[in-house]
Every structure is written in C-alpha cells, then in structure tokens.
Design an enzyme around this catalytic site. Structure first.
Site, short mmCIF file in Angstrom:
data_model
loop_
_atom_site.label_atom_id
_atom_site.label_comp_id
_atom_site.label_asym_id
_atom_site.label_seq_id
_atom_site.Cartn_x
_atom_site.Cartn_y
_atom_site.Cartn_z
N GLY B 56 0.87 -1.17 0.00
CA GLY B 56 0.00 0.00 0.00
C GLY B 56 0.90 1.21 0.00
O GLY B 56 2.02 1.14 -0.50
N GLU B 57 0.42 2.29 0.56
CA GLU B 57 1.25 3.49 0.64
C GLU B 57 1.75 3.62 2.06
O GLU B 57 0.97 3.79 3.00
CB GLU B 57 0.40 4.69 0.20
CG GLU B 57 1.20 5.91 -0.14
CD GLU B 57 2.49 5.64 -0.90
OE1 GLU B 57 2.44 5.01 -1.97
OE2 GLU B 57 3.56 6.03 -0.40
N SER B 58 3.09 3.53 2.23
CA SER B 58 3.62 3.44 3.59
C SER B 58 3.32 4.69 4.42
O SER B 58 3.07 4.60 5.62
CB SER B 58 5.12 3.15 3.57
OG SER B 58 5.79 4.06 2.74
N CYS B 88 6.32 -5.02 0.85
CA CYS B 88 6.52 -3.70 0.26
C CYS B 88 6.31 -2.60 1.30
O CYS B 88 7.18 -2.39 2.14
CB CYS B 88 5.62 -3.52 -0.96
SG CYS B 88 6.07 -2.08 -1.97
N ARG B 115 13.03 3.87 0.51
CA ARG B 115 11.73 3.90 -0.18
C ARG B 115 11.88 4.27 -1.64
O ARG B 115 12.78 5.02 -2.01
CB ARG B 115 10.79 4.91 0.48
CG ARG B 115 10.33 4.52 1.86
CD ARG B 115 9.42 5.59 2.45
NE ARG B 115 8.19 5.72 1.72
CZ ARG B 115 7.52 6.87 1.56
NH1 ARG B 115 7.99 7.98 2.07
NH2 ARG B 115 6.41 6.90 0.88
N ILE B 144 6.71 -2.88 -7.25
CA ILE B 144 5.90 -1.72 -7.62
C ILE B 144 6.30 -0.53 -6.77
O ILE B 144 6.06 -0.53 -5.57
CB ILE B 144 4.41 -2.06 -7.47
CG1 ILE B 144 4.06 -3.18 -8.45
CG2 ILE B 144 3.55 -0.83 -7.73
CD1 ILE B 144 2.76 -3.84 -8.19
N ARG B 145 6.94 0.44 -7.41
CA ARG B 145 7.51 1.59 -6.64
C ARG B 145 8.16 1.03 -5.38
O ARG B 145 7.93 1.51 -4.27
CB ARG B 145 6.42 2.61 -6.29
CG ARG B 145 6.01 3.48 -7.49
CD ARG B 145 4.84 4.41 -7.16
NE ARG B 145 4.98 5.08 -5.90
CZ ARG B 145 5.41 6.34 -5.73
NH1 ARG B 145 5.76 7.06 -6.77
NH2 ARG B 145 5.50 6.87 -4.54
N HIS B 181 5.67 -8.38 -4.04
CA HIS B 181 4.27 -8.68 -3.73
C HIS B 181 3.85 -10.10 -4.10
O HIS B 181 3.19 -10.30 -5.13
CB HIS B 181 3.36 -7.71 -4.49
CG HIS B 181 3.53 -6.29 -4.08
ND1 HIS B 181 2.96 -5.78 -2.95
CD2 HIS B 181 4.23 -5.28 -4.65
CE1 HIS B 181 3.28 -4.50 -2.84
NE2 HIS B 181 4.06 -4.17 -3.85
N GLU B 183 1.49 -11.69 -3.02
CA GLU B 183 0.02 -11.76 -3.04
C GLU B 183 -0.56 -11.43 -4.41
O GLU B 183 -1.74 -11.66 -4.65
CB GLU B 183 -0.55 -10.84 -1.96
CG GLU B 183 -0.48 -9.33 -2.24
CD GLU B 183 0.88 -8.69 -1.93
OE1 GLU B 183 1.86 -9.45 -1.74
OE2 GLU B 183 0.96 -7.45 -1.92
#
Lengths: 294, 206
Positions: B56-58, B88, B115, B144-145, B181, B183
């Site tokens: 997600g977005e940390s 991630c 990051r 992903i990023r 990821h 998942e």
C-alpha cells in the site's frame, strides 16, 4: 532479467492504492496537506473541477513546472490528468515521471471519437466510466484502473452512486447469462468479447475500480466503499471546504472504517462547512462532464 | 483458544486492513484454506496466529497505525513470537531505519530500507528471484515503486537478492520482510513459508 511497464505492474500500482483516498491538488502546498492527511496519492491538475465548472474555458493538462513542483513536494504517487484523446499530453506526463495518468472527462476533450491507445505507454492509465460497457472499452484500450465518472465539481454524490450501482448490476446480470448468450451481451455493452467473458467468469472488473465525482464528506466516501468501490477520489470536496486538512484526514479515516458508523460519526464532527454544492439535477445537459467520452 | 493447535494446519491469519492490497492477501490465504481476519482495530490482534502488513502506501499506513492506536500493540504482537510479514509498504514499516518516512512505523526489524528505491512507476518491474528456504525454482516477483533493503544487521539476514546483489527480502526470527508482492502472483510458496515460521522442524505445512 527484469521487465518494466508490464500489465501486471500497471494494474499492481492501482492495487496498492486500494482502501485509500486520492486527492485533487493544484499546488505543491496542497499536495503536502494531502500527504500529511494520509492521501495514498495525489492528482495534479490545473484547477479543481468546481473551478473548471465555474470559470469555463478550455481545461487542459497542467503546467509541467507545477507538476514537477508537486512531484518534488511529496513521496506518495502523483497522478495527473490528460484530455480525452490527447496522446501528446499523455506523452508529456509520462516524460515528467507521473505515476498514473487520468484520461479525464473533467478536462475539455481533445478528440470526440477516439480515446488514447493506452497500451503503447509504460505509465498506467485510469479512466472514468458510467457503466460496464464504458469500463470495458477503456480497459480494452489499456486502462489499468477504472473510476466512476460521477459528476465532478458538484459535491453531489448521486451520479457516482448511479455509476457504481450500474457497473455492479451489469456484472451481476452477466453472471446469470448462459455462455452462448454472452456474444449478444458483448454487442449490447459495446465491449470487447474476451473482457465480457472474463467479467462473467470472475464476477468483477479485471482492474481496480475507484469512486469519483461528487464525493464531499466522510459519509460520501464510506457510502461509495459500501457500494463496492476499491477506494475514492476526492476533487473539490477537500480544498473547497472550510478546513481542508481536517476534512482530508476525516475522509481518509472514513474510507478505512467504512463499515463502522461510530468512527464515521466521530470523524465527521466539527469539520466546518463542506464545499458549496450544485445539485446535478439542476444542471443543463450541456453542463454535464460525465457525458464526455463514449 | 489457539486455533493453530487444532492439528489441521489451518490458521487464523490477520491482515492489517488500514489501506492497501489487504484483499489480495486475504484471497490467497483463503485459497490455501486459512481463516482470515481484516484487522482495523488493535483489539482484533488478540484472536490471530499471524499478521500480514500488506502493500500500500507506507506514509498512509504509518499515519493510520498511529491514529488508530496500533503502534504499541503491533510491536507487542511482533515481540510475542507470532509470525509477522510485511510486503513492500509493510516491509518499510517493519524496518528500524527508513529514509524519508516522517512517522515511526512498527520499527522491529534490524534492516535499513530505502523507499521508492528503483524510481517512479515507469521503473516498476517484474523479475525472477531465488529465495532462501523456497523449493521449486525461482519466485516470480512484482516490484511496484518498491523499496530496497540497503543493510541487514544481525539477527536479521537477507533471504533474497536481485541479480545485481540488491537485497529484496529479509528474515529475523518470526519477522519477514519482502519488497515485492507475492500476493499478486498466484504463487503461494512464500505465504506457506511465512506460516511455517515457528512450526517445529519436520512438521509439514499441509
């Protein structure tokens, strides 16, 4: 050996945004407020939709300098809008290092017949839809994320609800059809057959689906989550409210706790005035943004 | 009652559901026959055998960890010895050292994380990895990023790296961090490895 720009990484970034709030911002200062409040991404644009609606004129991609400023101001993903069909604006946004492009009906369309061929880009695209056929046409063109169109800049949630319910209803209807009835369904939806078959098989869109267009309060955000949205976009709802940092934070909490009315009640207290709204039913046909695109 | 002692190997796994791709973890774990709880309040940590902090977005998740009172309770959960895995954003949050994260995360693993280390979204990529302890060939990983693990200090150790040596997965006792990821891939091997943490040697996952 590694590969960039694949379908899986395009769709994957949208999956990382799930359960989150993407906020419209027009300056680096807005972007910082949004990040501080817990936005999972920001959408850089020239004017928020309610100002575009008010000021009129041609709405275009933002100034690259402003976009750079926003990219440098935050560490969360930055999205930006390109006009429908304006593939050069999209190329510019890709060159600037934007993380996601919104080919958006909020800007003045550059092409009334063709959307951008999004498969040719490394950067992923999100596009708006009013129904399943429109969603699948955009995915067919390469959109890796979908959102409802709603009616941007109004603060009226009615169209986003209509579009979300319509997509869900049409997915459920597809699942009741026999396999040999799917061809006609694809024709009626005006959508690529393979995608229609996939939706029937899986019972959902092949990409993440956010709500957008008219979200103005924490309860609006939670409503859209309850209706099956994977997350929400908030445009004018934050920076046209009386207290943007507080409203932004409240919408983030309500999106996480969308099933918990106690939390939504708590975060909805004392937010000050919400954005001034316009009832969509009072707008003339030519004032609607959602009818742009096909 | 500890659901993991019923002898079937079926566990109750919590997935932190503040923001991110918690449903993708949920669906994978359910396909493996485990029970899953979406965790949105600290009290819900009491009923689970293992915890996943998803992608997600940390920055977003770090804020929600604090505003929802999770900081202490998740640290206690990590210290209890039950398995905890960050994918991630989750790996960023588990690290004791992170560049450019303006809030404390969970800060339990002796790793240093950078990051968005590979660039912006156009630089997100897929690659095959050899992961220590994983049988059956390379693991196809999505970045992903993604963050990079810059340094790993004892008792943490690296368990996977890219061809150029960049560390992308680490383990420290019951704690696991991956900058990619699993998942999103349909390959359940890392989820199996994660849930075997703490199981006596020789007892299989099934």
């Amino acid at each position: 050996m590694s590969q960039t720009g694949t379908w899986a990484v395009k769709v994957g970034l949208a999956q990382m945004l799930k359960g989150g709030v993407i906020m419209d911002v027009v300056t680096p200062e807005h972007a910082k407020i949004a990040e501080e409040a817990g936005a999972c991404a920001v959408m850089a644009l020239e004017r928020v939709p309610s100002d575009i609606r008010k000021d009129g004129g041609v709405a275009r991609m933002s100034d690259p300098e402003m976009i750079d400023g926003i990219i440098n101001a935050v560490t969360i993903p930055v999205m930006a809008k390109a006009r429908i069909g304006h593939f050069v604006e999209a190329e510019v946004l890709q060159a600037l290092g934007i993380d996601y492009i919104d080919e958006s009906e909020v800007l003045t369309p550059a092409d009334e017949a063709h959307h951008i061929d999004k498969h040719t880009f490394k950067v992923p695209f999100v596009c708006g839809c009013r129904n399943l056929g429109e969603a699948l046409r955009r995915i067919g063109e390469g959109a890796a994320m979908i959102r409802t169109k709603g009616e941007a800049g109004t603060g009226d949630i009615v169209e986003a609800v209509r579009h979300m319910r319509t997509v869900q209803d049409e997915i459920r209807r597809l699942q009741t059809l026999a396999d040999d009835e799917i061809y006609t369904a694809a024709k009626e939806l005006g959508a690529p057959l393979a995608l229609v078959q996939q939706v029937k098989r899986e019972g959902r869109l092949p990409v993440v689906n956010f709500a957008a267009g008219g979200v103005a309060t924490p309860a609006d955000a939670a409503l859209m989550m309850r209706l099956g949205a994977d997350g929400v976009f908030v445009g004018s709802g934050i920076f046209k409210s009386e207290n943007p940092p507080l409203v932004a934070k409240a919408i983030v909490e309500a999106t996480t706790h969308y099933q918990d009315a106690d939390v939504i009640a708590r975060v909805s207290r004392g937010l000050g005035k919400a954005m001034p709204g316009i009832a969509v039913s009072s707008l003339a046909e030519k004032e609607l943004l959602a009818t742009r695109g096909w | 009652m500890n659901p993991s002692t019923n002898g079937t190997g079926r566990k109750t796994v919590g997935v932190l559901a503040l923001q991110g791709d918690f449903r993708e973890h949920r669906e994978m774990l359910e396909s493996m026959g485990h029970a899953v709880r979406e965790i949105r309040k600290p009290g819900q940590l009491a009923d689970i055998d293992a915890l996943i902090v998803p992608g997600g977005e940390s920055t977003t998740i770090a804020r929600l960890i604090i505003s929802n009172g999770f900081h202490g309770p998740i640290r206690e959960f990590c210290a209890s010895g039950k398995p905890v895995w960050g994918t991630c954003a989750g790996a960023i949050l588990l690290a004791k050292q992170v560049d450019h994260l303006d809030r404390p995360g969970i800060e339990m693993m002796d790793i240093s994380v950078h990051r968005n280390a590979f660039g912006r979204q156009v630089d997100s990529f897929e690659a095959n990895l050899d992961v220590e302890g994983l049988d059956g060939g390379p693991f196809h990983a999505l970045f992903i990023r993604a963050p990079r693990i810059d340094a790993v200090s004892f008792p943490a150790h690296a368990i996977a790296a890219l061809e150029d040596g960049t560390i992308v997965a680490a383990r420290q006792g019951n704690l696991l961090a991956t900058s990619f990821h699993p998942e999103l891939t349909g390959d359940t091997r890392l989820h199996e490895l994660f849930l075997s943490i703490g199981r006596p040697p020789g007892v299989s996952a099934k």
